[in-house]
Scaffold this active site. Structure first.
Site, PDB file in Angstrom:
ATOM      1  N   LYS A 189       0.831  -1.214   0.000  1.00  0.00           N
ATOM      2  CA  LYS A 189       0.000   0.000   0.000  1.00  0.00           C
ATOM      3  C   LYS A 189       0.868   1.268   0.000  1.00  0.00           C
ATOM      4  CE  LYS A 189      -2.111  -1.173   3.921  1.00  0.00           C
ATOM      5  NZ  LYS A 189      -1.432  -2.450   4.263  1.00  0.00           N
ATOM      6  N   ARG A 243      -9.698   1.126   9.173  1.00  0.00           N
ATOM      7  CA  ARG A 243      -9.577  -0.273   9.563  1.00  0.00           C
ATOM      8  C   ARG A 243     -10.829  -0.756  10.301  1.00  0.00           C
ATOM      9  NH1 ARG A 243      -3.534   0.389   9.538  1.00  0.00           N
ATOM     10  NH2 ARG A 243      -2.538  -1.627   9.748  1.00  0.00           N
ATOM     11  N   ARG A 267      11.566  -6.188   5.091  1.00  0.00           N
ATOM     12  CA  ARG A 267      11.366  -4.821   5.585  1.00  0.00           C
ATOM     13  C   ARG A 267      11.955  -4.663   6.993  1.00  0.00           C
ATOM     14  NH1 ARG A 267       5.378  -2.336   5.491  1.00  0.00           N
ATOM     15  NH2 ARG A 267       5.128  -3.494   7.419  1.00  0.00           N
ATOM     16  N   ARG A 276      11.391  -1.581  11.768  1.00  0.00           N
ATOM     17  CA  ARG A 276      10.150  -1.297  12.501  1.00  0.00           C
ATOM     18  C   ARG A 276       9.957  -2.292  13.624  1.00  0.00           C
ATOM     19  NH1 ARG A 276       5.001  -0.425   8.559  1.00  0.00           N
ATOM     20  NH2 ARG A 276       3.967  -1.383  10.334  1.00  0.00           N
ATOM     21  N   ARG A 310      -0.894  -9.167  13.693  1.00  0.00           N
ATOM     22  CA  ARG A 310      -1.388  -8.167  12.728  1.00  0.00           C
ATOM     23  C   ARG A 310      -2.170  -8.843  11.608  1.00  0.00           C
ATOM     24  NH1 ARG A 310       3.988  -5.596  11.200  1.00  0.00           N
ATOM     25  NH2 ARG A 310       2.842  -4.142   9.900  1.00  0.00           N
TER      26      ARG A 310
END
Ligand code: AMP
Length: 191
Positions: A15, A88, A127, A133, A144
């Site tokens: 996204k 969400r 990532r 992160r 998640r």
């Protein structure tokens, strides 16, 4: 027509990557609630401190907080936007429709990026190495993904009823996903 696009999809669907690639072409503001929350965390604000615990557990930050952050960004914005990671929940989707409605606008395209769980896991592993992160670890990612399954079961049907809804195969190359998205947006603009 002012274009307001929601990018929908699981963590690692692409996204943010796609939003960055298309925003200039269509003069859209890229609004990622995840990025906004990470900025609050990095600045150590009270909101950031409270949000970090929830984010590290793979939970959802409260509707009031994320709706307020989006409201601040769009209240004086008259152009279109890309909503990435928001809404969400159905409450967030309804609040967004009301905020846009105040400017005579609405969500006129929803694009769901579809990616398999296996691909998500390898993308998030990559990532994690690149961006560091704190929620990109396997334990939080599992939560998640479970969270995504729960909220998408509500938000996808909401948008299928309330906005033009498109699926894009997010397993394609980045360039091919951009081409698929661009084709949809060009058709919508002409509609
Ligand atoms: P993201 O960068 O979109 O994957 O978001 C990272 C984390 O921020 C999520 O796992 C949630 O904890 C929180 N978050 C981001 N956007 C929202 C939202 N719209 N509603 C609730 N929590 C959110």
């Amino acid at each position: 027509m002012v274009m307001n696009l929601v990018f929908f999809g699981p963590p690692g669907a692409g996204k943010g990557t796609q939003a960055a690639l298309i925003k200039d072409k269509y003069s859209l503001l890229h609004l990622s609630t995840g990025d906004m929350l990470r900025e609050e965390v990095a600045s150590g604000t009270p909101l950031g401190v409270a949000a970090k615990t929830i984010m590290d557990q793979g939970g959802l930050v409260s509707d009031d907080i994320v709706i307020g952050m989006i409201e601040n960004r769009i209240k004086n914005h008259t152009g279109g936007a890309i909503f990435d990671g928001f809404p969400r929940t159905v409450a967030q989707a309804e609040a967004l429709e009301a905020m846009l409605g105040a400017h005579g606008q609405s969500i006129n395209v929803v694009i769901e990026l579809q990616v398999s769980d296996d691909a998500i896991i390898s993308r998030i592993e990559k990532r994690a190495q690149e961006e560091g992160r704190s929620d990109d670890n396997m334990e939080t990612l599992k939560k998640r993904l479970a969270q995504y399954r729960d909220y998408s079961a509500n938000v996808i049907p909401y948008y299928k009823e309330n906005a033009p809804y498109f699926n894009v195969d997010g397993m394609q190359s980045i360039a091919d996903v951009t081409a698929s998205v661009t084709k949809i947006l060009d058709e919508r603009k002409a509609a």
